[in-house]
Motif scaffolding. Structure first.
Motif, PDB file in Angstrom:
ATOM      1  N   TYR A   1       0.654  -1.240  -0.174  1.00 23.60           N
ATOM      2  CA  TYR A   1      -0.152  -0.204   0.086  1.00 23.60           C
ATOM      3  C   TYR A   1       0.932   1.280   0.103  1.00 23.60           C
ATOM      4  O   TYR A   1       2.046   1.262   0.439  1.00 23.60           O
ATOM      5  N   PHE A   2       0.373   2.313  -0.631  1.00 27.65           N
ATOM      6  CA  PHE A   2       1.206   3.606  -0.629  1.00 27.65           C
ATOM      7  C   PHE A   2       0.249   4.828  -0.181  1.00 27.65           C
ATOM      8  O   PHE A   2      -0.980   4.848  -0.879  1.00 27.65           O
ATOM      9  N   TYR A   3       0.838   5.586   0.470  1.00 27.63           N
ATOM     10  CA  TYR A   3       0.202   7.040   1.016  1.00 27.63           C
ATOM     11  C   TYR A   3       1.018   8.012   0.430  1.00 27.63           C
ATOM     12  O   TYR A   3       2.120   8.218   0.854  1.00 27.63           O
ATOM     13  N   ASP A   4       0.620   8.997  -0.345  1.00 30.80           N
ATOM     14  CA  ASP A   4       1.548   9.719  -1.260  1.00 30.80           C
ATOM     15  C   ASP A   4       1.552  11.159  -0.378  1.00 30.80           C
ATOM     16  O   ASP A   4       0.586  11.688   0.204  1.00 30.80           O
ATOM     17  N   VAL A   5       2.864  11.447  -0.033  1.00 29.19           N
ATOM     18  CA  VAL A   5       3.081  12.793   0.666  1.00 29.19           C
ATOM     19  C   VAL A   5       3.958  13.418  -0.305  1.00 29.19           C
ATOM     20  O   VAL A   5       5.065  13.137  -0.410  1.00 29.19           O
ATOM     21  N   PRO A   6       3.636  14.304  -1.397  1.00 29.41           N
ATOM     22  CA  PRO A   6       4.010  14.832  -2.601  1.00 29.41           C
ATOM     23  C   PRO A   6       5.390  15.590  -1.854  1.00 29.41           C
ATOM     24  O   PRO A   6       5.505  16.382  -0.887  1.00 29.41           O
TER      25      PRO A   6
ATOM     26  N   LEU B   1       8.082   0.524  -6.635  1.00 32.55           N
ATOM     27  CA  LEU B   1       7.520  -0.743  -5.710  1.00 32.55           C
ATOM     28  C   LEU B   1       6.855  -1.923  -6.535  1.00 32.55           C
ATOM     29  O   LEU B   1       6.736  -2.841  -5.841  1.00 32.55           O
ATOM     30  N   LYS B   2       6.603  -1.769  -7.856  1.00 33.60           N
ATOM     31  CA  LYS B   2       5.943  -3.050  -8.453  1.00 33.60           C
ATOM     32  C   LYS B   2       7.114  -4.033  -8.269  1.00 33.60           C
ATOM     33  O   LYS B   2       6.815  -5.247  -8.405  1.00 33.60           O
ATOM     34  N   LYS B   3       8.482  -3.891  -8.287  1.00 34.30           N
ATOM     35  CA  LYS B   3       9.336  -4.890  -8.351  1.00 34.30           C
ATOM     36  C   LYS B   3       9.380  -5.735  -7.349  1.00 34.30           C
ATOM     37  O   LYS B   3      10.126  -6.639  -7.435  1.00 34.30           O
ATOM     38  N   LEU B   4       8.822  -5.420  -6.195  1.00 38.74           N
ATOM     39  CA  LEU B   4       8.695  -6.194  -4.952  1.00 38.74           C
ATOM     40  C   LEU B   4       8.077  -7.722  -5.339  1.00 38.74           C
ATOM     41  O   LEU B   4       7.860  -8.591  -4.719  1.00 38.74           O
TER      42      LEU B   4
END
Length: 359
Positions: free
Chosen positions: A161-166, A347-350
């Protein structure tokens, strides 16, 4: 009085704590009685405190560490469980609270039937009981029905999961899953098992990510036990450009820990934990903390000796077996809070599929 008193809340309780000169203990308890039994319900102070909390929430909404903790709890426990939500509340929920809400909460839940008192110091049991007579006489017990919650669903197949903090120059990463409650008999053995992984400064996570790679100021892992349920998590705040590699290293260290840990590691853990107990209960606050643990989880009075027996008797085979059962990297939540523009695609490489965007 030479005394100090404060209050705080945790995920499970509301606490009044403090210290005082032994000769002023009874007078200090009179103040505690007043706090508990004679709330002023001051509209002006309520409005002030509410404003302060709302300002705190606004500041925390831009804090990546707070965001990571909040989102991880929600992912682990779920929307329908109380532990899935921050005890800070949200801006909307705090804004909606009225003074009548506080009065209703007080009337429903403040009861001596749910309360415990812990005292350590140069005072006898007889003196302690005498000092609490006014409180006991004035605090009538009431029937309290606490909310109940269905157990959260076990952590399924791993997702990221990813939460964006620009523009964030660091990424906060957490990997973890549902785990043991503090009152589970296996909680302390699991704590011992984790010590050389991330429970100490010289744990593998910190030594590789901080000392060897220089990606972070610190990395750790822990079992955060609550009554009946808890979580395991490994976490770190790393340079943004090292997000993917740091997460890969964290996962690999956890996955390989059961085979990598050695007899020397176990002996180091034994020495560190047993020797630390010699200094662990030198202060009155640490003794009160021990009493709280005993009453909260219904532990025996000599539970520290039982814990030491666990440390002394644990074999390498037992430690490795605990690691296999509790460090299941294929059923963990992997969370990154950072700059999506530079870190999300990699992160798709995980190999865990496309990251799920949380905002």
């Amino acid at each position: 009085l030479g005394a100090s008193l404060s209050t705080y809340t945790s995920q499970e309780e509301i606490v009044i704590s403090g210290s005082t000169l032994a000769r002023n203990f009874e007078k200090t308890m009179d103040i505690v009685r007043e706090i508990l039994l004679e709330p002023r319900w001051d509209e002006e102070q309520f409005a002030l405190k509410k404003t302060l909390i709302l300002n705190d929430i606004l500041q925390l909404q831009s804090d990546p560490s707070f965001i990571a903790s909040r989102e991880f709890s929600l992912l682990i426990y779920g929307e329908d469980h109380i532990f899935g939500h921050s005890s800070y509340g949200t801006y909307e929920s705090v804004s909606a609270i009225t003074l009548d809400d506080l009065k209703n909460f007080y009337d429903r839940y403040f009861s001596p039937s749910l309360a415990t008192l812990h005292v350590a110091g140069d005072i006898t049991m007889k003196e302690t009981v005498k000092a609490t007579e006014k409180l006991a006489a004035g605090w009538a017990p009431r029937q309290v029905v606490l909310p109940s919650y269905d157990p959260p669903a076990p952590t399924g197949a791993s997702k990221i999961y990813f939460y964006d903090v620009p523009g964030a120059r660091q990424s906060v990463i957490i990997a973890g899953r549902l785990a043991l409650g503090r009152d589970d008999r296996e909680f302390y053995p699991a704590y011992v098992m984790n010590y050389q992984l991330g429970g100490s400064f010289v744990g593998r996570l910190n030594m590789v990510l901080r000392q060897e790679k220089g990606y972070t100021y610190g990395a750790r892992s822990s079992f955060s036990g609550l009554r009946g349920i808890g979580s395991f998590s490994a976490s770190s705040s790393v340079q943004s450009s090292t997000t993917l590699e740091s997460l890969q290293i964290m996962r690999d260290l956890m996955a390989g820990y059961s085979q990598a840990v050695t007899e020397e590691d176990l002996q180091f853990t034994r020495n560190a934990l047993i020797r630390s107990n010699a200094r662990r209960f030198e202060t009155l606050s640490s003794l009160v903390s021990m009493l709280q643990t005993i009453s909260k989880y219904n532990f025996p009075f000599d539970y520290i000796k039982e814990d030491e027996a666990v440390i002394r008797n644990m074999s390498l085979e037992q430690l490795r077996e605990l690691a296999v059962r509790h460090l299941k990297t294929d059923s963990m939540v992997y969370l990154v809070v950072g700059d999506a523009a530079t870190q999300l695609a990699g992160l798709k490489k995980l190999g865990l599929g496309d990251p799920v965007r949380l905002n």
